[in-house]
Write a protein that holds these residues in place. Sequence first.
Motif, mmCIF file in Angstrom:
data_model
loop_
_atom_site.group_PDB
_atom_site.id
_atom_site.type_symbol
_atom_site.label_atom_id
_atom_site.label_comp_id
_atom_site.label_asym_id
_atom_site.label_seq_id
_atom_site.Cartn_x
_atom_site.Cartn_y
_atom_site.Cartn_z
ATOM 1 N N ALA A 73 -5.383 16.399 -3.983
ATOM 2 C CA ALA A 73 -5.275 14.941 -3.900
ATOM 3 C C ALA A 73 -3.888 14.521 -3.436
ATOM 4 O O ALA A 73 -3.740 13.584 -2.641
ATOM 5 N N VAL A 74 -2.853 15.197 -3.927
ATOM 6 C CA VAL A 74 -1.489 14.875 -3.506
ATOM 7 C C VAL A 74 -1.317 15.122 -2.012
ATOM 8 O O VAL A 74 -0.741 14.298 -1.283
ATOM 9 N N LEU A 75 -1.826 16.258 -1.520
ATOM 10 C CA LEU A 75 -1.737 16.547 -0.091
ATOM 11 C C LEU A 75 -2.498 15.511 0.733
ATOM 12 O O LEU A 75 -2.034 15.082 1.797
ATOM 13 N N GLY A 76 -3.653 15.103 0.236
ATOM 14 C CA GLY A 76 -4.412 14.066 0.931
ATOM 15 C C GLY A 76 -3.676 12.748 0.973
ATOM 16 O O GLY A 76 -3.691 12.034 1.989
ATOM 17 N N VAL A 102 0.825 -1.203 0.000
ATOM 18 C CA VAL A 102 0.000 0.000 0.000
ATOM 19 C C VAL A 102 0.865 1.262 0.000
ATOM 20 O O VAL A 102 0.600 2.218 -0.735
ATOM 21 N N VAL A 103 1.938 1.269 0.811
ATOM 22 C CA VAL A 103 2.807 2.449 0.844
ATOM 23 C C VAL A 103 3.515 2.631 -0.497
ATOM 24 O O VAL A 103 3.565 3.738 -1.045
ATOM 25 N N THR A 104 4.051 1.553 -1.060
ATOM 26 C CA THR A 104 4.777 1.655 -2.327
ATOM 27 C C THR A 104 3.890 2.186 -3.436
ATOM 28 O O THR A 104 4.209 3.170 -4.116
ATOM 29 N N LEU A 105 2.757 1.523 -3.639
ATOM 30 C CA LEU A 105 1.908 1.894 -4.767
ATOM 31 C C LEU A 105 1.014 3.076 -4.462
ATOM 32 O O LEU A 105 0.435 3.667 -5.375
ATOM 33 N N GLY A 106 0.883 3.440 -3.188
ATOM 34 C CA GLY A 106 0.160 4.663 -2.879
ATOM 35 C C GLY A 106 1.025 5.895 -3.046
ATOM 36 O O GLY A 106 0.572 6.942 -3.510
ATOM 37 N N ALA A 107 2.321 5.764 -2.699
ATOM 38 C CA ALA A 107 3.224 6.902 -2.828
ATOM 39 C C ALA A 107 3.648 7.122 -4.275
ATOM 40 O O ALA A 107 3.954 8.257 -4.664
ATOM 41 N N ALA A 108 3.692 6.062 -5.071
ATOM 42 C CA ALA A 108 4.189 6.186 -6.448
ATOM 43 C C ALA A 108 3.423 7.209 -7.282
ATOM 44 O O ALA A 108 4.040 8.037 -7.963
ATOM 45 N N PRO A 109 2.068 7.206 -7.288
ATOM 46 C CA PRO A 109 1.369 8.219 -8.087
ATOM 47 C C PRO A 109 1.650 9.643 -7.636
ATOM 48 O O PRO A 109 1.661 10.565 -8.456
ATOM 49 N N VAL A 110 1.876 9.827 -6.339
ATOM 50 C CA VAL A 110 2.202 11.164 -5.841
ATOM 51 C C VAL A 110 3.542 11.624 -6.412
ATOM 52 O O VAL A 110 3.672 12.745 -6.926
ATOM 53 N N LEU A 111 4.543 10.758 -6.336
ATOM 54 C CA LEU A 111 5.859 11.100 -6.871
ATOM 55 C C LEU A 111 5.810 11.305 -8.379
ATOM 56 O O LEU A 111 6.456 12.217 -8.917
ATOM 57 N N VAL A 112 5.045 10.481 -9.068
ATOM 58 C CA VAL A 112 4.934 10.619 -10.523
ATOM 59 C C VAL A 112 4.237 11.920 -10.886
ATOM 60 O O VAL A 112 4.643 12.632 -11.811
ATOM 61 N N ALA A 113 3.165 12.244 -10.159
ATOM 62 C CA ALA A 113 2.451 13.482 -10.450
ATOM 63 C C ALA A 113 3.341 14.704 -10.249
ATOM 64 O O ALA A 113 3.353 15.629 -11.070
ATOM 65 N N LEU A 114 4.098 14.710 -9.165
ATOM 66 C CA LEU A 114 5.005 15.835 -8.922
ATOM 67 C C LEU A 114 6.105 15.890 -9.986
ATOM 68 O O LEU A 114 6.438 16.960 -10.499
ATOM 69 N N GLY A 115 6.668 14.728 -10.321
ATOM 70 C CA GLY A 115 7.711 14.701 -11.340
ATOM 71 C C GLY A 115 7.203 15.070 -12.713
ATOM 72 O O GLY A 115 7.892 15.757 -13.484
ATOM 73 N N ALA A 116 5.985 14.630 -13.033
ATOM 74 C CA ALA A 116 5.421 14.963 -14.339
ATOM 75 C C ALA A 116 5.189 16.457 -14.476
ATOM 76 O O ALA A 116 5.364 17.034 -15.559
ATOM 77 N N GLY A 117 4.803 17.111 -13.380
ATOM 78 C CA GLY A 117 4.616 18.547 -13.436
ATOM 79 C C GLY A 117 5.916 19.307 -13.578
ATOM 80 O O GLY A 117 6.008 20.279 -14.326
ATOM 81 N N LEU A 118 6.942 18.841 -12.873
ATOM 82 C CA LEU A 118 8.230 19.540 -12.892
ATOM 83 C C LEU A 118 9.039 19.244 -14.149
ATOM 84 O O LEU A 118 9.679 20.140 -14.714
ATOM 85 N N LEU A 119 9.032 18.004 -14.613
ATOM 86 C CA LEU A 119 9.923 17.584 -15.691
ATOM 87 C C LEU A 119 9.237 17.491 -17.049
ATOM 88 O O LEU A 119 9.879 17.722 -18.080
ATOM 89 N N LEU A 120 7.957 17.107 -17.058
ATOM 90 C CA LEU A 120 7.263 16.893 -18.326
ATOM 91 C C LEU A 120 6.243 17.978 -18.643
ATOM 92 O O LEU A 120 5.561 17.891 -19.665
ATOM 93 N N ARG A 121 6.121 18.960 -17.749
ATOM 94 C CA ARG A 121 5.158 20.049 -17.921
ATOM 95 C C ARG A 121 3.716 19.550 -17.988
ATOM 96 O O ARG A 121 2.881 20.162 -18.666
ATOM 97 N N SER A 151 -7.444 9.581 -2.027
ATOM 98 C CA SER A 151 -6.772 10.762 -2.566
ATOM 99 C C SER A 151 -6.207 10.493 -3.946
ATOM 100 O O SER A 151 -6.306 11.319 -4.858
ATOM 101 N N VAL A 152 -5.635 9.321 -4.124
ATOM 102 C CA VAL A 152 -5.074 8.991 -5.431
ATOM 103 C C VAL A 152 -6.186 8.752 -6.448
ATOM 104 O O VAL A 152 -6.029 9.039 -7.633
ATOM 105 N N THR A 153 -7.335 8.245 -5.998
ATOM 106 C CA THR A 153 -8.480 8.127 -6.905
ATOM 107 C C THR A 153 -8.926 9.503 -7.382
ATOM 108 O O THR A 153 -9.238 9.704 -8.569
ATOM 109 N N ALA A 154 -8.955 10.469 -6.455
ATOM 110 C CA ALA A 154 -9.273 11.837 -6.856
ATOM 111 C C ALA A 154 -8.242 12.380 -7.843
ATOM 112 O O ALA A 154 -8.572 13.107 -8.784
ATOM 113 N N LEU A 155 -6.992 12.006 -7.645
ATOM 114 C CA LEU A 155 -5.942 12.403 -8.584
ATOM 115 C C LEU A 155 -6.197 11.804 -9.960
ATOM 116 O O LEU A 155 -5.981 12.447 -10.990
#
Length: 321
Positions: free
Chosen positions: A133-136, A104-123, A292-296
Amino acid sequence: MSVSRSPLSADRGLLYLLLSAASWGTAGAAAALLFGSSGLGPVALTFWRSAGGTALLLLLRLLRRRPAGPTRALDLAVNGTGLTLFQIAYFEAVHATGLAVGTVVTLGAAPVLVALGAGLLLRERLGGAGAVAVLGALGGLAVLILGGTGAGTTVRVPGVLWALLSAAGYACITLYGRATAARPGPRPDALTTTLHSFLIGSVLLLPFALAEGLWPSQHHLGRTLVVLLYLAAVPTVLGYALYFAGVTAVRATTAAVIALIEPVSATVLAVTLFGERLAPATLAGAALLLLSVTALAVAETRQAAAVRARRSPHRPCRPAR
């Protein structure tokens, strides 16, 4: 999964990722079965998974008899290292804190990290709803870590840290796979990418596996070999070949969100097969994280639909008067 001039459709990419995540959901259960009886530690188990996957993929390559497509040294290094980190850290998490919490921790944290990275690196814009959703999700992780224990389950900080490191490895290969999809020209097929990634992983892991103890014990050796073969064939060869194909067709955050099927199936297996139970606070933290990730995912879907609408060349025609 061959090299094609036309990109993979989004619908097929989503299906590939869905099947990939479903297969990954059984990997932690297989590892939990082996930890108690095989004598293999997390590093040795990850090595045998990578080596077995490499052998099966080489066999498939010989049977397929098709050109492999172009490869780049950087692609091999990033995918191989990221995949190795993702796997070994995940098995360490399962070994340290149990299948349910580790997954749960691995696959719950992964979308958060991907979302942040996609915003910073992939625009890729996250948007207001995505930020909430990320904060949640981060709050859910905090509750999960501090939530205490249930019958048969202990939330251990080292295991949670391993799970977060595994999520970082997953985010790395997801973001890089999405970035390489935008490159012009032909790309290597998913089978070639998976083969090279696991070959590199096997080489990187071999000295550490030798130090930990490479060979399984003779006790229940037959069952150990059967589970290792399953681990190499289904959640490794099949799962990652589908993943590397599907990640090029959808947005990075969407790919990570689909992977939430894995912790759901793995948690069910943990409860039904291994007797793990989650304490109320831990269960609440996991629920908050997944909601939260579902909302994401909803925010991501709306964002993608808006982008497609803006890029569509078709416009409604006004009737002639």
